[in-house]
Design a protein around this motif. Structure first.
Motif, short mmCIF file in Angstrom:
data_model
loop_
_atom_site.label_atom_id
_atom_site.label_comp_id
_atom_site.label_asym_id
_atom_site.label_seq_id
_atom_site.Cartn_x
_atom_site.Cartn_y
_atom_site.Cartn_z
N PHE A 178 4.95 43.77 15.99
CA PHE A 178 4.01 42.67 15.85
C PHE A 178 4.22 41.87 14.56
CE2 PHE A 178 0.20 43.21 18.82
CZ PHE A 178 0.98 43.81 19.80
N ILE A 179 3.88 40.56 14.63
CA ILE A 179 3.80 39.75 13.43
C ILE A 179 2.78 40.38 12.48
CG2 ILE A 179 3.11 37.50 12.50
CD1 ILE A 179 3.94 36.30 15.17
N ASP A 180 3.12 40.47 11.22
CA ASP A 180 2.25 41.06 10.19
C ASP A 180 1.99 42.54 10.42
OD1 ASP A 180 1.97 38.61 8.91
OD2 ASP A 180 0.16 38.07 10.00
N GLY A 181 2.83 43.17 11.25
CA GLY A 181 2.65 44.60 11.50
C GLY A 181 2.72 45.42 10.24
N ASP A 182 3.56 45.00 9.29
CA ASP A 182 3.68 45.73 8.04
C ASP A 182 2.43 45.60 7.18
OD1 ASP A 182 4.30 43.00 7.78
OD2 ASP A 182 5.33 43.35 5.89
N LYS A 183 1.67 44.53 7.38
CA LYS A 183 0.45 44.32 6.60
C LYS A 183 -0.78 44.95 7.24
CE LYS A 183 2.08 39.75 5.02
NZ LYS A 183 3.21 39.61 5.97
N PHE A 184 -0.70 45.26 8.53
CA PHE A 184 -1.86 45.74 9.27
C PHE A 184 -2.58 46.92 8.61
CE2 PHE A 184 -3.21 49.00 12.38
CZ PHE A 184 -4.37 48.40 12.84
N PRO A 185 -1.86 47.93 8.09
CA PRO A 185 -2.57 49.09 7.54
C PRO A 185 -3.41 48.80 6.31
CG PRO A 185 -0.27 49.63 8.03
CD PRO A 185 -0.40 48.14 8.09
N THR A 186 -3.15 47.68 5.62
CA THR A 186 -3.82 47.47 4.33
C THR A 186 -4.65 46.20 4.26
OG1 THR A 186 -1.81 46.36 3.50
CG2 THR A 186 -2.02 48.73 3.10
N MET A 187 -4.52 45.28 5.21
CA MET A 187 -5.22 44.00 5.13
C MET A 187 -6.70 44.10 5.50
SD MET A 187 -3.53 41.55 3.84
CE MET A 187 -1.93 40.81 3.59
#
Length: 599
Positions: A178-187
């Motif tokens: 997913f787009i922004d998948g790397d940010k999902f856990p912390t956003m």
């Protein structure tokens, strides 16, 4: 602007947002130049217009401002604006007014009631404007009406690996593709900033917050045997208590799309009917733990959308059945069937063991839209009815009457599961209320060739949803800031449909909103004001016509993770600034909602 047969077609009724705009009447040219962004603006008598009507044009900005209150209060005057209002405001307001001006802050944006037609973008007839002239005040809604905003745990909590939370099915999908998948856990970080967030909700003046509980956060592997995560349990205790301490009623969804990855891996999720037992255990834990304070429960969110997108069309599904090619799907119906059984089992448990002492209510949430015939042909009229049954009736027929719609039995055949007699008795009447999520609507076109049915439609409905009808028109207007067709009358139509077909149940509008991804400054979401105002108007009209609406929730309270769109769409009326330490700030629409709720 068009003038057809003496009727004036224009955009919306509004107030102070006219600020530095000039106005003309019915094609008469103003003496001063109008900026290119402005198509035309008018102040017109509340009668059918003709070219002989006198102009009420105001030639200078200051004169317009000083006259505005008088014009608004006059029974003979309507103030109308045009499609490019957002562009006008973005480019001109700051040139004319200081940052402290009401026009800039948005506190005095006042939108009156709107009726849309199916003609062209941003158009509505003067007759409709006259019919829906007065915007309802909050006090005109029923006593104890819930005005709120909502989110879901998956989309705002962040802290994916904190506090003992186990992985969910969406963690796995998001991290891989997913787009922004790397940010999902912390956003967003609602998990760590919930106290601050509750204060932002309190600022809005809402009296209810629709939230969900993460199954993975309280039961990391999905089972009681696997252990209860007390940190997760405590988080929701703290959040619920914080809401109540600030005068905000929690409106809790038990399952909002996400559930423990272990359940998916070990059972194949909702394809396995044994999930009903695990879901029942999970619900019992929630009722026991939070039911003394939570008085509004929804069991599942949009089960038919899960069936359609994930299983029929194979989105975000690593191992879909090959029915995208064969068009003979079975898994989608199995999954939704098990969702309905989970729902009914939870309702039975709540009613038998908790409702009498806790005094709450329980229902479920469905996705919805209104389908209008593509043409006047009988086959297209029937197609609209079929799409309605295959979307709304798929869930509501069972939970009200105990079985699927007759047309689904005829067209799906043995691929549609059967309820046992005991299950029919348990499922029928298993709602204290219905929650509906509404965003947009479509035309319905008869289609016998299933290969022409794509995107989100059900192959077996033998109908295709269309943006444009046979005459090239579309429903409502095209919102250029979200690339969304907005048809607020569709909400009214759905409410009336449910009232008439499903025994006039209590209804909550559990999601209603619009994104803001096509604007430079996400705080200037003026297009969202129009969206919310028109839908609130039609909600009140439905109430006045006997629909038992108990509440309205804006989607979303905060900017959310929107799956394949990542964090890009800015759904929140409280914006989260990802470039400034996740700072929260109410948008202009959020301030408008606050003003509506406090006047």
């Amino acid at each position: 602007m068009h003038n057809q047969g003496g009727k004036l077609y224009t955009t919306i009724i509004t107030g102070y947002v006219l600020c530095d705009m000039l106005m003309v009447l019915n094609g008469l040219k103003p003496s001063l130049a109008i900026p290119n962004e402005v198509e035309s603006l008018v102040v017109a008598r509340k009668t059918t217009l003709s070219s002989s009507e006198p102009s009420y044009s105001i030639q200078v900005v200051n004169a317009l401002l000083t006259q505005m209150d008088k014009l608004k209060s006059s029974p003979n005057v309507i103030i109308l604006t045009t499609s490019n209002i957002t562009a006008v405001i973005d480019s001109h307001l700051h040139k004319t007014f200081s940052s402290s001006s009401d026009c800039v802050t948005g506190f005095r944006l006042s939108t009156a009631q709107i009726g849309e037609t199916t003609t062209s973008p941003y158009d509505s007839s003067l007759g409709d404007q006259q019919k829906f002239y007065h915007f309802p005040k909050r006090e005109s809604f029923p006593p104890n009406f819930l005005f709120g905003a909502g989110t879901s745990a998956l989309q705002v909590e962040g802290a994916a690996s904190e506090g003992g939370r186990g992985p969910g099915i969406w963690d796995d999908r998001i991290n891989r593709s997913f787009i922004d998948g790397d940010k999902f856990p912390t956003m967003i970080q609602h998990y760590n900033r919930y106290k601050e967030d509750v204060q932002h909700l309190k600022y809005l003046g809402i009296n209810s917050y629709r939230m969900s509980i993460s199954w993975s956060r309280v039961l990391p592997d999905g089972t009681i045997k696997g252990g209860v995560n007390l940190e997760g349990v405590d988080f929701y205790n703290h959040l619920i208590n914080e809401l109540l301490a600030n005068g905000i009623t929690p409106f809790v969804t038990i399952l909002h799309f996400d559930y423990p990855l272990a359940i998916q891996k070990n059972l194949h999720g909702f394809l396995n009917s044994s999930i009903v037992n695990y879901y029942k255990d999970y619900c019992e834990l929630l009722f026991k733990t939070y039911g003394d304070r939570v008085k509004h429960w929804t069991t599942v969110n949009e089960p038919q959308i899960v069936g359609l997108f994930t299983y029929m069309h194979g989105y975000d599904n690593d191992d879909p059945e090959p029915c995208q090619a064969t068009k003979l799907c079975k898994q989608a119906y199995t999954v939704v069937h098990n969702y309905i059984l989970c729902h009914a089992t939870a309702v039975k448990l709540y009613r038998e063991n908790f409702q009498a002492t806790q005094g709450g209510e329980i229902g479920l949430v469905i996705g919805s839209e209104s389908f209008e015939p593509y043409s006047s042909k009988l086959e297209d009229v029937a197609a609209a009815d079929r799409l309605t049954d295959f979307l709304i009736g798929w869930i509501l027929d069972p939970v009200v009457y105990g079985d699927y719609p007759k047309i689904m039995r005829e067209l799906v055949g043995n691929r549609l599961p059967n309820f046992t007699e005991d299950e029919k008795k348990m499922v029928a009447g298993s709602i204290d209320f219905i929650g509906i999520n509404y965003y947009t609507s479509h035309f319905a076109k008869h289609e016998t060739n299933k290969t022409n049915i794509t995107l989100s439609d059900n192959y077996d409905a033998l109908a295709r949803s269309e943006d444009f009808n046979a005459e090239g028109n579309y429903l409502g207007y095209l919102d250029k800031r979200s690339h969304t067709f907005v048809y607020s009358e569709g909400l009214y139509n759905i409410l009336q449909h449910i009232k008439k077909k499903y025994q006039n149940p209590k209804i909550y509008i559990t999601e209603n909103g619009i994104p803001s991804f096509n604007i430079t400054n996400p705080l200037k979401d003026i297009h969202r004001i129009k969206y919310l105002a028109t839908h609130l108007n039609y909600t009140k009209a439905a109430i006045d016509n006997g629909v038992r609406v108990g509440g309205y929730f804006v989607w979303a309270a905060f900017d959310t993770f929107e799956f394949r769109a990542g964090f890009s769409q800015n759904w929140g009326i409280i914006h989260v600034d990802f470039k400034n330490n996740l700072k929260r700030c109410p948008t202009i629409a959020g301030k408008w909602y606050k003003r509506f709720l406090n006047t």
